[in-house]
Design a protein around this motif. Structure first.
Motif, PDB file in Angstrom:
ATOM      1  N   ALA A  40      29.859  -8.008   0.481  1.00  0.00           N
ATOM      2  CA  ALA A  40      28.904  -8.839   1.041  1.00  0.00           C
ATOM      3  C   ALA A  40      29.217 -10.037   1.856  1.00  0.00           C
ATOM      4  O   ALA A  40      28.842 -10.245   3.283  1.00  0.00           O
ATOM      5  N   TYR A  41      30.245 -10.852   1.222  1.00  0.00           N
ATOM      6  CA  TYR A  41      30.749 -12.058   1.996  1.00  0.00           C
ATOM      7  C   TYR A  41      31.371 -11.462   3.198  1.00  0.00           C
ATOM      8  O   TYR A  41      31.263 -12.172   4.367  1.00  0.00           O
ATOM      9  N   ASN A  42      32.200 -10.545   3.082  1.00  0.00           N
ATOM     10  CA  ASN A  42      33.009 -10.119   4.251  1.00  0.00           C
ATOM     11  C   ASN A  42      31.999  -9.418   5.321  1.00  0.00           C
ATOM     12  O   ASN A  42      32.215  -9.687   6.399  1.00  0.00           O
ATOM     13  N   ALA A  43      30.935  -8.799   5.117  1.00  0.00           N
ATOM     14  CA  ALA A  43      29.769  -8.438   6.181  1.00  0.00           C
ATOM     15  C   ALA A  43      29.211  -9.651   6.736  1.00  0.00           C
ATOM     16  O   ALA A  43      28.903  -9.589   7.811  1.00  0.00           O
ATOM     17  N   GLY A  63      26.729 -14.456  -6.153  1.00  0.00           N
ATOM     18  CA  GLY A  63      26.046 -15.052  -5.202  1.00  0.00           C
ATOM     19  C   GLY A  63      26.284 -16.498  -4.838  1.00  0.00           C
ATOM     20  O   GLY A  63      26.242 -16.758  -3.687  1.00  0.00           O
ATOM     21  N   VAL A  64      26.389 -17.414  -5.891  1.00  0.00           N
ATOM     22  CA  VAL A  64      26.614 -18.455  -5.814  1.00  0.00           C
ATOM     23  C   VAL A  64      28.133 -18.886  -4.961  1.00  0.00           C
ATOM     24  O   VAL A  64      28.339 -19.652  -4.176  1.00  0.00           O
ATOM     25  N   ASP A  65      29.048 -18.022  -5.361  1.00  0.00           N
ATOM     26  CA  ASP A  65      30.424 -17.922  -4.907  1.00  0.00           C
ATOM     27  C   ASP A  65      30.407 -17.831  -3.379  1.00  0.00           C
ATOM     28  O   ASP A  65      31.111 -18.600  -2.536  1.00  0.00           O
ATOM     29  N   ILE A  66      29.705 -17.046  -2.873  1.00  0.00           N
ATOM     30  CA  ILE A  66      29.373 -16.600  -1.380  1.00  0.00           C
ATOM     31  C   ILE A  66      28.650 -17.815  -0.902  1.00  0.00           C
ATOM     32  O   ILE A  66      29.129 -18.449   0.223  1.00  0.00           O
ATOM     33  N   ALA A  67      28.008 -18.361  -1.445  1.00  0.00           N
ATOM     34  CA  ALA A  67      26.949 -19.667  -0.875  1.00  0.00           C
ATOM     35  C   ALA A  67      28.040 -20.658  -0.738  1.00  0.00           C
ATOM     36  O   ALA A  67      28.145 -21.255   0.312  1.00  0.00           O
ATOM     37  N   LYS A  68      28.909 -21.053  -1.767  1.00  0.00           N
ATOM     38  CA  LYS A  68      30.114 -22.128  -1.742  1.00  0.00           C
ATOM     39  C   LYS A  68      30.746 -21.901  -0.475  1.00  0.00           C
ATOM     40  O   LYS A  68      31.022 -22.722   0.358  1.00  0.00           O
TER      41      LYS A  68
END
Length: 210
Positions: A40-43, A63-68
């Protein structure tokens, strides 16, 4: 941004498919559907969707890591978390990392269109159940920050159901000093001056005093 480009991610295939089908039925443009956090993050980095609707607990990245990471690297994708979790810590993380939406999965399909519309306008959206439960927390935290270390220590002892006399003896100070601290604490926390109000408040918010 009437119909934003949206990325969705959830490690539960049925939930992911259900969300994707629902959004497509509502004519939203889904640019990616991912089953783990790293994908998800790479996309997000590659496709730069307007909105990413993410499960919190996913393999590789939450999801929180991605938001960070989005906040750290100034990625403009607006994050909406879609989760079963109702913990205060996650709500506070959502506020801390500029997460724009927080949906409970049990209500997601009834709230998601309103959430997307709000986020598109730059307005945060939290599930009503979460907002009602935790919206008062920030005010309480601000009030707790007004307390001195001595006042916090006395409040912790009050939470342990110690009387003013017991607190005075324990801290080797006068009862009058304890009572003065109690009065200051009540004023700073804006607590009703009813019998046991301070005890009830201190026990309810004990974890915030650690």
């Amino acid at each position: 941004m009437l119909k934003p480009n949206i990325l969705i991610a959830d490690d539960h295939p049925l939930l992911l498919k259900g969300l994707e089908d629902f959004l497509k039925e509502k004519k939203y443009h889904i640019i990616a559907a991912c089953t783990d956090g790293l994908s998800a993050y790479n996309a997000i980095v590659k496709e730069k969707p307007d909105i990413a609707i993410l499960d919190i607990e996913m393999p590789n990245m939450t999801g929180v890591d991605i938001a960070k990471n989005c906040k750290r690297y100034n990625i403009t994708t607006k994050i909406i978390l879609n989760t079963l979790h109702k913990e205060r810590r996650l709500f506070e993380d959502a506020v801390k990392y500029n997460i724009m939406g927080y949906l409970l999965k049990e209500f997601a399909l009834t709230e998601i269109e309103a959430c997307i519309a709000s986020v598109c306008e730059g307005k945060p959206y939290f599930s009503e159940k979460i907002y009602k439960r935790f919206s008062h927390v920030s005010d309480e935290n601000k009030n707790i920050e007004k307390l001195t270390p001595s006042e916090k220590k006395i409040l912790r002892l009050i939470a342990d159901e110690m009387t003013s006399s017991e607190i005075a003896e324990f801290l080797n100070i006068s009862v009058r000093t304890v009572e003065k601290h109690r009065a200051n604490i009540i004023k700073k926390l804006d607590i009703d001056q009813k019998p046991n109000s301070l005890l009830i408040w201190s026990q309810k918010n004990k974890e915030q005093l650690l």
